[in-house]
Design a protein around this motif. Structure first.
Motif, mmCIF file in Angstrom:
data_model
loop_
_atom_site.group_PDB
_atom_site.id
_atom_site.type_symbol
_atom_site.label_atom_id
_atom_site.label_comp_id
_atom_site.label_asym_id
_atom_site.label_seq_id
_atom_site.Cartn_x
_atom_site.Cartn_y
_atom_site.Cartn_z
ATOM 1 N N MET A 11 0.849 -1.180 0.000
ATOM 2 C CA MET A 11 0.000 0.000 0.000
ATOM 3 C C MET A 11 0.892 1.240 0.000
ATOM 4 N N SER A 12 0.708 2.104 -0.966
ATOM 5 C CA SER A 12 1.566 3.286 -1.069
ATOM 6 C C SER A 12 1.078 4.391 -0.142
ATOM 7 N N ASP A 13 2.001 5.262 0.153
ATOM 8 C CA ASP A 13 1.713 6.374 1.057
ATOM 9 C C ASP A 13 1.012 7.496 0.297
ATOM 10 N N PHE A 14 0.419 8.413 1.035
ATOM 11 C CA PHE A 14 -0.231 9.579 0.433
ATOM 12 C C PHE A 14 0.829 10.584 -0.005
ATOM 13 N N PRO A 15 0.476 11.475 -0.950
ATOM 14 C CA PRO A 15 1.421 12.526 -1.349
ATOM 15 C C PRO A 15 1.699 13.482 -0.188
ATOM 16 N N ARG A 16 2.809 14.170 -0.261
ATOM 17 C CA ARG A 16 3.195 15.119 0.804
ATOM 18 C C ARG A 16 2.134 16.191 1.029
ATOM 19 N N ALA A 17 1.468 16.601 -0.035
ATOM 20 C CA ALA A 17 0.451 17.650 0.076
ATOM 21 C C ALA A 17 -0.690 17.215 1.001
ATOM 22 N N PHE A 18 -1.015 15.930 0.996
ATOM 23 C CA PHE A 18 -2.062 15.389 1.871
ATOM 24 C C PHE A 18 -1.739 15.704 3.328
ATOM 25 N N TYR A 19 -0.518 15.400 3.728
ATOM 26 C CA TYR A 19 -0.086 15.655 5.106
ATOM 27 C C TYR A 19 0.065 17.150 5.372
ATOM 28 N N GLY A 20 0.514 17.885 4.354
ATOM 29 C CA GLY A 20 0.668 19.329 4.497
ATOM 30 C C GLY A 20 -0.662 20.024 4.758
ATOM 31 N N ARG A 37 -10.281 0.835 11.127
ATOM 32 C CA ARG A 37 -10.826 1.080 9.782
ATOM 33 C C ARG A 37 -12.315 1.400 9.845
ATOM 34 N N ARG A 38 -13.048 0.599 10.617
ATOM 35 C CA ARG A 38 -14.488 0.831 10.735
ATOM 36 C C ARG A 38 -14.766 2.201 11.368
ATOM 37 N N LYS A 39 -13.986 2.574 12.365
ATOM 38 C CA LYS A 39 -14.140 3.900 12.973
ATOM 39 C C LYS A 39 -13.931 4.990 11.923
ATOM 40 N N GLY A 40 -12.916 4.828 11.086
ATOM 41 C CA GLY A 40 -12.651 5.798 10.027
ATOM 42 C C GLY A 40 -13.791 5.872 9.029
ATOM 43 N N ILE A 41 -14.356 4.712 8.664
ATOM 44 C CA ILE A 41 -15.482 4.681 7.721
ATOM 45 C C ILE A 41 -16.702 5.378 8.320
ATOM 46 N N TYR A 90 -7.058 8.512 5.954
ATOM 47 C CA TYR A 90 -5.808 7.872 6.385
ATOM 48 C C TYR A 90 -6.111 6.650 7.256
ATOM 49 N N GLN A 91 -7.031 6.815 8.186
ATOM 50 C CA GLN A 91 -7.392 5.735 9.110
ATOM 51 C C GLN A 91 -7.988 4.542 8.357
ATOM 52 N N ILE A 92 -8.799 4.818 7.358
ATOM 53 C CA ILE A 92 -9.388 3.742 6.551
ATOM 54 C C ILE A 92 -8.295 3.018 5.776
ATOM 55 N N ARG A 93 -7.391 3.772 5.222
ATOM 56 C CA ARG A 93 -6.351 3.184 4.360
ATOM 57 C C ARG A 93 -5.316 2.379 5.135
ATOM 58 N N PHE A 94 -4.888 2.893 6.305
ATOM 59 C CA PHE A 94 -3.798 2.254 7.030
ATOM 60 C C PHE A 94 -4.233 1.515 8.295
#
Length: 183
Positions: free
Chosen positions: A1-10, A92-96, A167-171
């Protein structure tokens, strides 16, 4: 699973910093509240000279700070959540659940609140509305402006919270540890 772009975190960090700064600035209004109520106590009980402006000043300050501080509370995770079922869900469920709630409940409600309250502010401004509570009769539109501004600040922080849900759903873990407020 790839990470999000830097802009996402920014974006998350920038919004969180913004909410942190605005929340702390808004909290400074409590100094005004303490000063005015203290002044009223001294004036009333020591000099038998009550004021006509402290009552309205205090409820306007407290009401505005309460509304405007909601985005800061959302950022800090200080809103009430029912824990008896929540703790049993996976991250994940909490994030959804959270992301769905933001998209279906949070944003539509705040958009409506913003539209209605902005219209009320404009009307108050256009008719030069004055308070009818005390003889002081301050103008009302600055006080009424707290509601659409609070809705806007909440929507801005909601963007950060929605991204954190993604992020929570993805990771399968929270983006960052929130301050836990135990009651």
């Amino acid at each position: 699973m790839s990470d999000f772009p830097r802009a996402f975190y920014g974006v998350i960090r920038a919004i969180d910093r913004f909410s942190d700064v605005t929340g702390k600035l808004i909290s400074l209004s409590m100094l005004w509240l303490v000063a005015t109520i203290s002044y009223e106590c001294l004036s009333r009980y020591l000099f038998n000279a009550p004021t006509v402006w402290v009552l309205e000043s205090s409820y306007m300050t407290n009401g505005s700070a309460f509304m405007l501080g909601c985005a800061y509370a959302l950022h800090k995770g200080a809103h009430v959540r029912t824990g008896m079922l929540w703790e049993k869900f996976s991250e994940r469920r909490k994030g959804i659940i959270d992301l769905t709630s933001y998209l279906l409940l949070f944003y539509p409600t705040l958009i409506i609140l913003f539209a209605i309250s902005a219209d009320d502010v404009w009307y108050s401004f256009s008719i030069h509305e004055l308070s009818e509570q005390t003889p002081w009769r301050p103008i009302m539109w600055p006080f009424r402006s707290a509601i659409p501004l609070a809705a806007l600040l909440l929507m801005i922080q909601g963007v950060s919270e929605s991204l954190k849900c993604w992020y929570q759903i993805r990771f399968g873990r929270e983006f960052e540890h929130r301050e836990k407020i135990e009651v």
